[in-house]
Design an enzyme around this catalytic site. Structure first.
Site, PDB file in Angstrom:
ATOM      1  N   LYS A   1      52.836  19.404-114.439  1.00 26.80           N
ATOM      2  CA  LYS A   1      51.883  19.941-115.424  1.00 26.80           C
ATOM      3  C   LYS A   1      50.881  20.800-114.678  1.00 26.80           C
ATOM      4  O   LYS A   1      50.325  20.375-113.656  1.00 26.80           O
ATOM      5  CB  LYS A   1      51.191  18.785-116.133  1.00 26.80           C
ATOM      6  CG  LYS A   1      49.918  19.142-116.885  1.00 26.80           C
ATOM      7  CD  LYS A   1      49.569  18.038-117.860  1.00 26.80           C
ATOM      8  CE  LYS A   1      48.081  17.760-117.914  1.00 26.80           C
ATOM      9  NZ  LYS A   1      47.769  16.684-118.878  1.00 26.80           N
ATOM     10  N   LEU A   2      50.668  21.996-115.188  1.00 24.57           N
ATOM     11  CA  LEU A   2      49.757  22.928-114.544  1.00 24.57           C
ATOM     12  C   LEU A   2      48.587  23.202-115.467  1.00 24.57           C
ATOM     13  O   LEU A   2      48.768  23.575-116.632  1.00 24.57           O
ATOM     14  CB  LEU A   2      50.479  24.252-114.251  1.00 24.57           C
ATOM     15  CG  LEU A   2      51.708  24.117-113.342  1.00 24.57           C
ATOM     16  CD1 LEU A   2      52.551  25.387-113.408  1.00 24.57           C
ATOM     17  CD2 LEU A   2      51.263  23.829-111.907  1.00 24.57           C
ATOM     18  N   LYS A   3      47.393  23.016-114.938  1.00 26.77           N
ATOM     19  CA  LYS A   3      46.211  23.381-115.703  1.00 26.77           C
ATOM     20  C   LYS A   3      46.127  24.902-115.751  1.00 26.77           C
ATOM     21  O   LYS A   3      46.419  25.584-114.749  1.00 26.77           O
ATOM     22  CB  LYS A   3      44.963  22.802-115.030  1.00 26.77           C
ATOM     23  CG  LYS A   3      44.921  21.288-115.069  1.00 26.77           C
ATOM     24  CD  LYS A   3      44.674  20.789-116.479  1.00 26.77           C
ATOM     25  CE  LYS A   3      44.462  19.301-116.519  1.00 26.77           C
ATOM     26  NZ  LYS A   3      44.216  18.797-117.874  1.00 26.77           N
TER      27      LYS A   3
ATOM     28  N   ASN B   1      43.430  22.548-122.001  1.00 26.82           N
ATOM     29  CA  ASN B   1      42.178  21.852-122.348  1.00 26.82           C
ATOM     30  C   ASN B   1      41.288  22.702-123.248  1.00 26.82           C
ATOM     31  O   ASN B   1      40.112  22.944-122.967  1.00 26.82           O
ATOM     32  CB  ASN B   1      41.407  21.439-121.078  1.00 26.82           C
ATOM     33  CG  ASN B   1      42.051  20.262-120.374  1.00 26.82           C
ATOM     34  OD1 ASN B   1      42.622  20.413-119.298  1.00 26.82           O
ATOM     35  ND2 ASN B   1      42.009  19.081-120.976  1.00 26.82           N
TER      36      ASN B   1
ATOM     37  N   ASP C   1      46.335  16.693-127.256  1.00 31.65           N
ATOM     38  CA  ASP C   1      45.622  15.713-126.423  1.00 31.65           C
ATOM     39  C   ASP C   1      44.262  15.463-127.097  1.00 31.65           C
ATOM     40  O   ASP C   1      44.143  14.589-127.966  1.00 31.65           O
ATOM     41  CB  ASP C   1      45.499  16.277-124.996  1.00 31.65           C
ATOM     42  CG  ASP C   1      44.681  15.404-124.053  1.00 31.65           C
ATOM     43  OD1 ASP C   1      44.149  14.379-124.486  1.00 31.65           O
ATOM     44  OD2 ASP C   1      44.548  15.749-122.853  1.00 31.65           O
TER      45      ASP C   1
ATOM     46  N   LYS D   1      46.304   8.778-124.716  1.00 35.62           N
ATOM     47  CA  LYS D   1      45.401   8.144-123.756  1.00 35.62           C
ATOM     48  C   LYS D   1      44.691   7.036-124.513  1.00 35.62           C
ATOM     49  O   LYS D   1      44.031   7.297-125.527  1.00 35.62           O
ATOM     50  CB  LYS D   1      44.358   9.147-123.242  1.00 35.62           C
ATOM     51  CG  LYS D   1      44.935  10.278-122.399  1.00 35.62           C
ATOM     52  CD  LYS D   1      43.874  11.302-122.053  1.00 35.62           C
ATOM     53  CE  LYS D   1      44.483  12.448-121.236  1.00 35.62           C
ATOM     54  NZ  LYS D   1      43.612  13.653-121.245  1.00 35.62           N
TER      55      LYS D   1
ATOM     56  N   ASP E   1      48.619  22.911-119.437  1.00 34.68           N
ATOM     57  CA  ASP E   1      47.559  22.236-120.205  1.00 34.68           C
ATOM     58  C   ASP E   1      46.316  23.119-120.153  1.00 34.68           C
ATOM     59  O   ASP E   1      45.755  23.352-119.077  1.00 34.68           O
ATOM     60  CB  ASP E   1      47.261  20.854-119.608  1.00 34.68           C
ATOM     61  CG  ASP E   1      46.225  20.069-120.413  1.00 34.68           C
ATOM     62  OD1 ASP E   1      45.754  20.582-121.458  1.00 34.68           O
ATOM     63  OD2 ASP E   1      45.894  18.941-120.010  1.00 34.68           O
TER      64      ASP E   1
ATOM     65  N   SER F   1      49.875  16.119-112.552  1.00 37.73           N
ATOM     66  CA  SER F   1      49.039  17.178-113.124  1.00 37.73           C
ATOM     67  C   SER F   1      48.354  17.922-111.986  1.00 37.73           C
ATOM     68  O   SER F   1      47.634  17.313-111.188  1.00 37.73           O
ATOM     69  CB  SER F   1      48.008  16.539-114.049  1.00 37.73           C
ATOM     70  OG  SER F   1      47.103  17.506-114.517  1.00 37.73           O
TER      71      SER F   1
ATOM     72  N   GLY G   1      46.487  10.874-118.462  1.00 40.08           N
ATOM     73  CA  GLY G   1      45.706  10.248-117.392  1.00 40.08           C
ATOM     74  C   GLY G   1      44.308  10.813-117.356  1.00 40.08           C
ATOM     75  O   GLY G   1      44.055  11.924-117.839  1.00 40.08           O
TER      76      GLY G   1
ATOM     77  N   GLU H   1      50.037  22.125-123.732  1.00 39.15           N
ATOM     78  CA  GLU H   1      49.124  21.059-124.157  1.00 39.15           C
ATOM     79  C   GLU H   1      47.782  21.620-124.572  1.00 39.15           C
ATOM     80  O   GLU H   1      47.178  22.407-123.851  1.00 39.15           O
ATOM     81  CB  GLU H   1      48.958  20.068-122.984  1.00 39.15           C
ATOM     82  CG  GLU H   1      48.129  18.842-123.317  1.00 39.15           C
ATOM     83  CD  GLU H   1      48.101  17.829-122.162  1.00 39.15           C
ATOM     84  OE1 GLU H   1      48.991  17.900-121.273  1.00 39.15           O
ATOM     85  OE2 GLU H   1      47.196  16.982-122.132  1.00 39.15           O
TER      86      GLU H   1
HETATM   87  O1  SMG Z   1      45.090  11.335-114.290  1.00 41.63           O
HETATM   88  O2  SMG Z   1      46.615  12.593-113.395  1.00 41.63           O
HETATM   89  C1  SMG Z   1      45.595  12.430-114.048  1.00 41.63           C
HETATM   90  C2  SMG Z   1      44.953  13.654-114.647  1.00 41.63           C
HETATM   91  C3  SMG Z   1      45.744  14.148-115.777  1.00 41.63           C
HETATM   92  O3  SMG Z   1      45.385  16.397-116.351  1.00 41.63           O
HETATM   93  C4  SMG Z   1      45.057  15.264-116.532  1.00 41.63           C
HETATM   94  N1  SMG Z   1      44.100  14.901-117.391  1.00 41.63           N
HETATM   95  O4  SMG Z   1      43.532  16.980-120.229  1.00 41.63           O
HETATM   96  O5  SMG Z   1      45.181  15.763-119.744  1.00 41.63           O
HETATM   97  C5  SMG Z   1      44.085  16.205-119.457  1.00 41.63           C
HETATM   98  C6  SMG Z   1      43.372  15.842-118.188  1.00 41.63           C
HETATM   99  C7  SMG Z   1      42.024  15.280-118.494  1.00 41.63           C
HETATM  100  C8  SMG Z   1      41.268  14.836-117.327  1.00 41.63           C
HETATM  101  S1  SMG Z   1      40.224  16.029-116.728  1.00 41.63           S
HETATM  102  C9  SMG Z   1      39.291  15.250-115.569  1.00 41.63           C
HETATM  103 MG    MG Z   2      45.218  17.294-121.501  1.00 40.17          MG
END
Ligand code: SMG
Ligand code: MG
Length: 385
Positions: free
Chosen positions: A178-180, A207, A255, A279, A205, A152, A307, A230
């Site tokens: 995965k790209l935020k 969020n 998620d 998760k 993703d 990610s 994660g 996501e």
């Molecule tokens: O653990 O590699 C990891 C991070 C994966 O992007 C990740 N997690 O929304 O999926 C998600 C984010 C939440 C964590 S933000 C700190």
């Molecule tokens: Mg997520």
């Protein structure tokens, strides 16, 4: 006639009785190798709450997924510490139980606080596994000895910085990128990545950064053959996700919106997506996570393991979970060196050829804390019971 569904792989029957004589709550803080920016903020450290349960001459440890701020979830390191200290641990301390499930039943009355509950559950499963000589993977029902890993990538100062990171991670062997993203850092990102890495498995993703009014942008993203999108909409929404999924070719992966088996069932019934990021912390533990896995499997929805920037402790649990049969997509189960210069384990998780991590086979979580690293990173420690 509906097809017969495969039985749940969960094998809690492999574990013997468990008694917790006393516990420790510990907060460790590990600097991240680079800041991690999402649509809701930037993190530069992983502050992790560890629960250590002692009994029968053994110690089980669990890591809480909660972060510092109530941004990804309502829970934080401090709310989880308080709930563990005042409500969850007192419910199990000094009260032997025949099974881990019985032990957890004693605190089933505690509403919410999934990440705190999951940390206790992980510690109990680790303790019981160590005493019974059974690995967590065997207990959860792992179907393979290694899991395929994605990575990610947070929001970067420039698109070129993102491309450089992708280059490196693909060269290292990661199977999925995965790209935020967030409004304004999305369409050009997807277009640029697709142009430069036409064959890579790429997903975004958000969020929860978009609203229904942003549908035109989501339609634009639909053109880039993304593996999935996501959690585009609100953290507590399913209905609008269903409306958007009906209009997109790209699968939506949920998620934040799935915090329980009931949520997963509702999502499936509403067609609010086509994939779930599981998760354990978000859904209240590894046992509920297997139940979500089972519900998705029955519906034909693939899942993958998310994660929360875990240390090696939480990572060990994630990797065991990701070895279950319906975890058919690479997860956010990256190697320790993706996050930290030094983890808190004697042996950090290392990426194997082909972009996999090995599922630990030793009793319980199958990993050992490095006492010196734990001491060096501990910010807070208290004994309970
Ligand atoms: O653990 O590699 C990891 C991070 C994966 O992007 C990740 N997690 O929304 O999926 C998600 C984010 C939440 C964590 S933000 C700190
Ligand atoms: Mg997520």
């Amino acid at each position: 006639m509906p097809e017969a569904q495969p039985p749940s792989p969960l094998r809690l029957d492999l574990l013997g009785p468990v008694a917790v004589e006393h516990a420790d709550l510990r907060i460790v803080e590990l600097p991240l190798r680079s800041p991690f920016t999402t649509s809701f903020g930037t993190q530069t450290v992983r502050r992790a709450l560890l629960v250590e349960c002692h009994g029968d001459g053994a110690t089980g440890v669990g890591e809480c997924a909660a972060g510092i701020e109530p941004a990804y979830s309502a829970e934080t390191v401090t709310t989880a510490r308080d709930v563990l200290r005042h409500h969850l641990l007192p419910g199990v301390l000094g009260q032997p139980a025949a099974t881990v499930a019985d032990q957890l039943q004693r605190v089933a009355w505690v509403r919410g606080h999934n990440m705190a509950r999951a940390a206790l559950e992980m510690a109990l499963l680790d303790l019981a596994g160590r005493i019974s000589g059974v690995s967590l993977g065997a207990v959860l029902g792992a179907a393979s000895d290694r899991v395929g890993c994605g990575v990610s990538i947070g929001i970067q100062p420039s698109l070129d910085a993102t491309y450089a990171l992708i280059d490196g991670y693909l060269a290292a062997g990661y199977r999925r990128i995965k790209l935020k993203c967030r409004p304004g850092y999305d369409v050009e990102l997807a277009r640029g990545v697709r142009t430069r890495f036409p064959d890579a498995l790429v997903m975004l993703d958000a969020n929860s950064a978009y609203r229904l009014e942003d549908l035109p942008v989501l339609h634009q993203l639909d053109a880039f053959d993304l593996m999935m999108l996501e959690q585009p909409l609100a953290h507590d929404d399913l209905v609008d996700h269903a409306a958007v999924q009906a209009q997109l070719r790209t699968p939506i992966c949920l998620d934040e919106s799935v915090e329980s088996v009931a949520d997963a069932r509702a999502a499936i019934q509403l067609r609010a997506g086509r994939i779930v990021n599981i998760k354990a912390g978000r859904v209240g533990g590894l046992i509920p996570a297997v139940a979500v896995h089972d519900v998705c499997r029955a519906a034909g929805w693939p899942v993958w393991c998310g994660g929360m920037l875990e240390t090696g402790v939480g990572r060990a649990a994630n990797v065991a979970l990701a070895a279950l049969p319906n975890f058919t997509l690479p997860g956010d189960t990256s190697a320790s060196d993706r996050y930290f210069e030094a983890d808190i384990l004697t042996e950090p998780f290392q990426l194997q050829p082909g972009g996999t991590l090995a599922v630990p086979t030793g009793p319980g979580l199958g990993v050992e804390l490095d006492p010196a690293r734990v001491a060096a990173t501990t910010q807070h420690h208290e004994r309970v019971g």
